[in-house]
Scaffold this active site. Sequence first.
Site, PDB file in Angstrom:
ATOM      1  CB  ALA A  49     -17.748  50.053 -17.820  1.00 53.69           C
ATOM      2  CD  GLU A  68     -19.787  55.353 -12.892  1.00 53.46           C
ATOM      3  OE1 GLU A  68     -19.806  56.515 -12.434  1.00 53.46           O
ATOM      4  OE2 GLU A  68     -18.738  54.720 -13.074  1.00 53.46           O
ATOM      5  N   GLY A  91     -15.488  53.941 -15.437  1.00 53.26           N
ATOM      6  CA  GLY A  91     -14.426  52.945 -15.293  1.00 53.26           C
ATOM      7  C   GLY A  91     -13.047  53.508 -15.606  1.00 53.26           C
ATOM      8  CD  GLU A 118     -15.328  52.654 -11.244  1.00 53.86           C
ATOM      9  OE1 GLU A 118     -15.681  52.427 -12.420  1.00 53.86           O
ATOM     10  OE2 GLU A 118     -15.904  52.149 -10.273  1.00 53.86           O
TER      11      GLU A 118
HETATM   12  N1  COA Z   1     -19.135  52.811 -23.701  1.00 54.77           N
HETATM   13  C1  COA Z   1     -19.307  52.458 -24.981  1.00 54.77           C
HETATM   14  N2  COA Z   1     -19.030  53.268 -26.014  1.00 54.77           N
HETATM   15  C2  COA Z   1     -18.559  54.478 -25.742  1.00 54.77           C
HETATM   16  C3  COA Z   1     -18.356  54.926 -24.415  1.00 54.77           C
HETATM   17  C4  COA Z   1     -18.660  54.018 -23.374  1.00 54.77           C
HETATM   18  N3  COA Z   1     -18.443  54.337 -22.088  1.00 54.77           N
HETATM   19  N4  COA Z   1     -17.873  56.195 -24.447  1.00 54.77           N
HETATM   20  C5  COA Z   1     -17.788  56.519 -25.749  1.00 54.77           C
HETATM   21  N5  COA Z   1     -18.199  55.485 -26.528  1.00 54.77           N
HETATM   22  C6  COA Z   1     -18.248  55.425 -27.978  1.00 54.77           C
HETATM   23  C7  COA Z   1     -19.444  56.201 -28.533  1.00 54.77           C
HETATM   24  O1  COA Z   1     -20.624  55.426 -28.479  1.00 54.77           O
HETATM   25  C8  COA Z   1     -18.984  56.464 -29.946  1.00 54.77           C
HETATM   26  O2  COA Z   1     -19.135  55.288 -30.693  1.00 54.77           O
HETATM   27  P1  COA Z   1     -19.766  55.331 -32.203  1.00 54.77           P
HETATM   28  O3  COA Z   1     -18.797  56.219 -32.962  1.00 54.77           O
HETATM   29  O4  COA Z   1     -19.760  53.911 -32.662  1.00 54.77           O
HETATM   30  O5  COA Z   1     -21.110  55.958 -32.073  1.00 54.77           O
HETATM   31  C9  COA Z   1     -17.485  56.685 -29.777  1.00 54.77           C
HETATM   32  O6  COA Z   1     -17.131  56.074 -28.545  1.00 54.77           O
HETATM   33  C10 COA Z   1     -17.099  58.158 -29.721  1.00 54.77           C
HETATM   34  O7  COA Z   1     -17.853  58.753 -28.682  1.00 54.77           O
HETATM   35  P2  COA Z   1     -18.759  60.069 -28.881  1.00 54.77           P
HETATM   36  O8  COA Z   1     -19.819  60.068 -27.817  1.00 54.77           O
HETATM   37  O9  COA Z   1     -19.207  60.169 -30.295  1.00 54.77           O
HETATM   38  O10 COA Z   1     -17.679  61.219 -28.583  1.00 54.77           O
HETATM   39  P3  COA Z   1     -17.968  62.695 -28.051  1.00 54.77           P
HETATM   40  O11 COA Z   1     -16.686  63.429 -28.202  1.00 54.77           O
HETATM   41  O12 COA Z   1     -19.182  63.268 -28.675  1.00 54.77           O
HETATM   42  O13 COA Z   1     -18.298  62.515 -26.498  1.00 54.77           O
HETATM   43  C11 COA Z   1     -17.949  61.617 -24.263  1.00 54.77           C
HETATM   44  C12 COA Z   1     -17.297  62.038 -25.605  1.00 54.77           C
HETATM   45  C13 COA Z   1     -16.872  60.954 -23.433  1.00 54.77           C
HETATM   46  C14 COA Z   1     -18.491  62.870 -23.552  1.00 54.77           C
HETATM   47  C15 COA Z   1     -19.112  60.631 -24.543  1.00 54.77           C
HETATM   48  O14 COA Z   1     -18.629  59.600 -25.394  1.00 54.77           O
HETATM   49  C16 COA Z   1     -19.680  59.991 -23.311  1.00 54.77           C
HETATM   50  O15 COA Z   1     -20.441  60.627 -22.577  1.00 54.77           O
HETATM   51  N6  COA Z   1     -19.346  58.702 -23.072  1.00 54.77           N
HETATM   52  C17 COA Z   1     -19.873  57.943 -21.973  1.00 54.77           C
HETATM   53  C18 COA Z   1     -19.226  58.344 -20.658  1.00 54.77           C
HETATM   54  C19 COA Z   1     -19.833  57.557 -19.508  1.00 54.77           C
HETATM   55  O16 COA Z   1     -20.982  57.706 -19.161  1.00 54.77           O
HETATM   56  N7  COA Z   1     -19.005  56.694 -18.906  1.00 54.77           N
HETATM   57  C20 COA Z   1     -19.411  55.880 -17.799  1.00 54.77           C
HETATM   58  C21 COA Z   1     -19.898  54.585 -18.280  1.00 54.77           C
HETATM   59  S1  COA Z   1     -20.476  53.566 -16.943  1.00 54.77           S
END
Ligand code: COA
Length: 260
Positions: free
Chosen positions: A66, A134, A111, A114
Amino acid sequence: MNYSNLKIEIKESIALLTINRPDKLNALNRKTVEEIGSGMDELTADENVRGIIITGAGEKAFVAGADISEIAALDRETGRKFAAAGQAVFDKIEQCPKPVLAAVNGFALGGGCELAMACHMRFASENARFGQPEVNLGLIPGFGGTQRLPRLVGKGRALQLLTTGDVIGADEAFRIGLVNEVVPQNELLDRCGRILKTIFEKSPLAVSEVIEMVNKGLDLDLAAAEKLEAIRFGHICAGEDKAEGTAAFLEKRKPKFSGK
Ligand code: COA
């Protein structure tokens, strides 16, 4: 219908629904969740569609969760509404009478995991990663994760993933039963398409009944679920597809199902 964050393509009775925010790793903001709901309504009603594949745009992510920037602003009431709205959309996927396959092509976190779990089956590319992280954000899953994960992988394994926030690879997801198969990324959509084509050879009525019985039965005790199964078995016995399927077997020919 026009969508900002989805792409829908229909070919040979298969609808490919792609979550399309690749610059945000297909994170589910409110608009995207709403659009998934509308897309599912559209595809469920479309007689040209017999099965659905849900995937993410790009090669890196299915859905990375999400949208955290929206979650940051939620309070008690808006948080409850946000979760309830997501749950309603994911329930729609689970309750779709047509088979819905998740083609998990990268990160399926929060999400995203999910969303994959709401689909009837999950196929993963070798680079897929699954998790419910989360707890790292001081959150719990809100789109059904605390409920569907234990139903799929068992309570102990679900609690491990939900409390550690650990992210697991495709092979581990396969080992614990979270995904049906792992395939190379460039074969993922083809494999899902072939599964659907196999299903399309069967009675559409029987397929939708099976989906409904499995969904409903898991929420009932065995006696009640079996009673329901017997009623629906009787219903199926009154239909044209059962008459055609059994006649075709006895006449040593291929059945031609009408879905009635
Ligand atoms: N919500 C909002 N934005 C998200 C996102 C999320 N769940 N997951 C990734 N993004 C965005 C990042 O903020 C980034 O945006 P930006 O370029 O404007 O800064 C873009 O997507 C690319 O992500 P980035 O983190 O730079 O890629 P990465 O390869 O370094 O890391 C992940 C990939 C998936 C490990 C990392 O993005 C992450 O941990 N995301 C969140 C996962 C999470 O906690 N999900 C549960 C949410 S409740």
